[in-house]
Design a protein around this motif. Structure first.
Motif, PDB file in Angstrom:
ATOM      1  N   GLN A 171      -4.949 -44.122 -48.035  1.00 48.09           N
ATOM      2  CA  GLN A 171      -6.155 -44.845 -48.462  1.00 48.09           C
ATOM      3  C   GLN A 171      -6.115 -45.119 -49.965  1.00 48.09           C
ATOM      4  OE1 GLN A 171      -8.822 -45.695 -46.448  1.00 48.09           O
ATOM      5  NE2 GLN A 171     -10.081 -46.554 -48.055  1.00 48.09           N
ATOM      6  N   SER A 172      -6.267 -46.384 -50.343  1.00 55.13           N
ATOM      7  CA  SER A 172      -6.268 -46.752 -51.757  1.00 55.13           C
ATOM      8  C   SER A 172      -7.612 -47.347 -52.189  1.00 55.13           C
ATOM      9  CB  SER A 172      -5.149 -47.755 -52.052  1.00 55.13           C
ATOM     10  OG  SER A 172      -5.303 -48.920 -51.264  1.00 55.13           O
ATOM     11  N   SER A 173      -8.373 -47.900 -51.262  1.00 54.37           N
ATOM     12  CA  SER A 173      -9.674 -48.478 -51.595  1.00 54.37           C
ATOM     13  C   SER A 173     -10.754 -47.400 -51.570  1.00 54.37           C
ATOM     14  CB  SER A 173     -10.011 -49.586 -50.608  1.00 54.37           C
ATOM     15  OG  SER A 173     -11.200 -50.257 -51.000  1.00 54.37           O
ATOM     16  N   ASN A 174     -11.923 -47.742 -52.084  1.00 55.42           N
ATOM     17  CA  ASN A 174     -13.033 -46.787 -52.134  1.00 55.42           C
ATOM     18  C   ASN A 174     -13.470 -46.386 -50.731  1.00 55.42           C
ATOM     19  OD1 ASN A 174     -13.179 -46.979 -54.981  1.00 55.42           O
ATOM     20  ND2 ASN A 174     -14.391 -48.860 -54.795  1.00 55.42           N
ATOM     21  N   GLU A 177     -19.184 -47.738 -51.298  1.00 56.62           N
ATOM     22  CA  GLU A 177     -19.637 -48.518 -52.456  1.00 56.62           C
ATOM     23  C   GLU A 177     -21.123 -48.825 -52.300  1.00 56.62           C
ATOM     24  OE1 GLU A 177     -17.410 -52.089 -52.887  1.00 56.62           O
ATOM     25  OE2 GLU A 177     -15.540 -51.078 -53.477  1.00 56.62           O
ATOM     26  N   SER A 187     -22.294 -47.997 -57.900  1.00 57.05           N
ATOM     27  CA  SER A 187     -21.685 -46.671 -57.793  1.00 57.05           C
ATOM     28  C   SER A 187     -20.697 -46.703 -56.642  1.00 57.05           C
ATOM     29  CB  SER A 187     -22.746 -45.591 -57.536  1.00 57.05           C
ATOM     30  OG  SER A 187     -23.627 -45.470 -58.628  1.00 57.05           O
ATOM     31  N   LYS A 188     -19.776 -45.755 -56.672  1.00 60.67           N
ATOM     32  CA  LYS A 188     -18.778 -45.723 -55.604  1.00 60.67           C
ATOM     33  C   LYS A 188     -18.222 -44.328 -55.448  1.00 60.67           C
ATOM     34  CE  LYS A 188     -15.038 -47.097 -58.763  1.00 60.67           C
ATOM     35  NZ  LYS A 188     -14.064 -48.160 -59.111  1.00 60.67           N
ATOM     36  N   ASN A 190     -14.536 -43.025 -54.754  1.00 60.11           N
ATOM     37  CA  ASN A 190     -13.192 -43.586 -54.670  1.00 60.11           C
ATOM     38  C   ASN A 190     -12.363 -42.876 -53.603  1.00 60.11           C
ATOM     39  OD1 ASN A 190     -12.193 -41.206 -55.793  1.00 60.11           O
ATOM     40  ND2 ASN A 190     -11.861 -42.088 -57.820  1.00 60.11           N
ATOM     41  N   ASN A 191     -11.123 -43.262 -53.476  1.00 57.24           N
ATOM     42  CA  ASN A 191     -10.272 -42.730 -52.411  1.00 57.24           C
ATOM     43  C   ASN A 191      -9.978 -41.245 -52.558  1.00 57.24           C
ATOM     44  OD1 ASN A 191      -8.731 -43.512 -54.722  1.00 57.24           O
ATOM     45  ND2 ASN A 191      -6.855 -43.268 -53.542  1.00 57.24           N
ATOM     46  N   ASN A 192     -10.189 -40.703 -53.760  1.00 54.26           N
ATOM     47  CA  ASN A 192      -9.978 -39.272 -53.990  1.00 54.26           C
ATOM     48  C   ASN A 192     -11.262 -38.468 -53.870  1.00 54.26           C
ATOM     49  OD1 ASN A 192      -7.159 -39.460 -54.550  1.00 54.26           O
ATOM     50  ND2 ASN A 192      -7.673 -40.337 -56.556  1.00 54.26           N
ATOM     51  N   ILE A 196     -18.298 -42.274 -58.866  1.00 51.36           N
ATOM     52  CA  ILE A 196     -18.226 -43.003 -60.123  1.00 51.36           C
ATOM     53  C   ILE A 196     -19.418 -43.930 -60.220  1.00 51.36           C
ATOM     54  CG2 ILE A 196     -16.832 -44.582 -61.533  1.00 51.36           C
ATOM     55  CD1 ILE A 196     -14.394 -43.617 -59.932  1.00 51.36           C
ATOM     56  N   ALA A 202     -17.939 -40.359 -64.165  1.00 53.36           N
ATOM     57  CA  ALA A 202     -17.286 -39.858 -62.958  1.00 53.36           C
ATOM     58  C   ALA A 202     -17.687 -38.416 -62.699  1.00 53.36           C
ATOM     59  CB  ALA A 202     -15.771 -39.969 -63.080  1.00 53.36           C
TER      60      ALA A 202
END
Length: 204
Positions: A171-174, A177, A187-188, A190-192, A196, A202
């Motif tokens: 997974q690379s996208s959020n 969101e 705000s989001k 993220n993939n980790n 944020i 963050a």
């Protein structure tokens, strides 16, 4: 009580075909408000219940290639589903790439009741879509007092998570969101899993 007219139409309970164009091949009039128009009983419930391929009702396209409506001996119903989705009580196939599977339209008056409800065996509401299109999971009552929340989720039990979002492998996208009307991310997550905010702060 019943008749077959000169065109070969069968009429039960009257002498007049039900539709004005008189094109119905079979017309059935119930004799009273509490009397069913048709009863279909399978020859052997025990045998048919274990053999879901036996039909009580089956309709086909003119060329016989597609089952358009079916009721199996065990009561399971299929609409353009191919007639073989034996695990579901109701199976619906769209029959076309541009067709909608289900449309529920409110009455022309002021719709007061929900458009859909999912209930447990005791009749308690598990989830609902209200007359205004709100989705409520775990209850039948929107979370905010004004009833304006479009999505309300109740965890039901203190050990249950309200929402689970699992990323795909790599997974690379959020994962989530929150956006303004113009699509700007406020705000989001993220993939980790870091939260944020829109100002770049963050957490996690």
């Amino acid at each position: 009580l019943s008749a077959i007219n000169a065109s070969g139409q069968m009429i039960v309970g009257s002498s007049v075909a039900l539709i004005s164009s008189s094109q119905a091949m079979i017309s059935i009039y119930s004799t009273a408000s509490m009397v069913p128009g048709i009863i279909i009983q399978s020859a052997s419930f025990a045998n048919n219940a274990s053999n879901p391929s036996s039909y009580s009702i089956k309709t086909l396209l003119a060329d016989g290639s597609t089952t358009t409506f079916s009721v199996m001996a065990n009561g399971r119903t299929g609409i353009r589903s191919g007639g073989n989705d034996y695990g579901a009580a109701l199976s619906i196939g769209t029959g076309s790439d541009i067709a909608t599977g289900i449309i529920i339209r409110a009455s022309s008056g002021i719709q007061a009741s929900d458009l859909q409800q999912w209930q447990n065996a005791a009749g308690s509401v598990l989830a609902t879509i209200t007359a205004s299109g709100q989705i409520i999971v775990g209850s039948a009552i929107p979370l905010v007092s004004t009833g304006s929340a479009l999505l309300s989720i109740y965890t039901v039990a203190p050990t249950n998570p309200g929402i689970v979002v699992r990323g795909a492998t790599g997974q690379s996208s959020n994962l989530q969101e929150w956006q303004k009307a113009d699509g700007t991310i406020l705000s989001k997550i993220n993939n980790n899993g870091a939260i944020i905010s829109g100002n770049g702060g963050a957490f996690g």
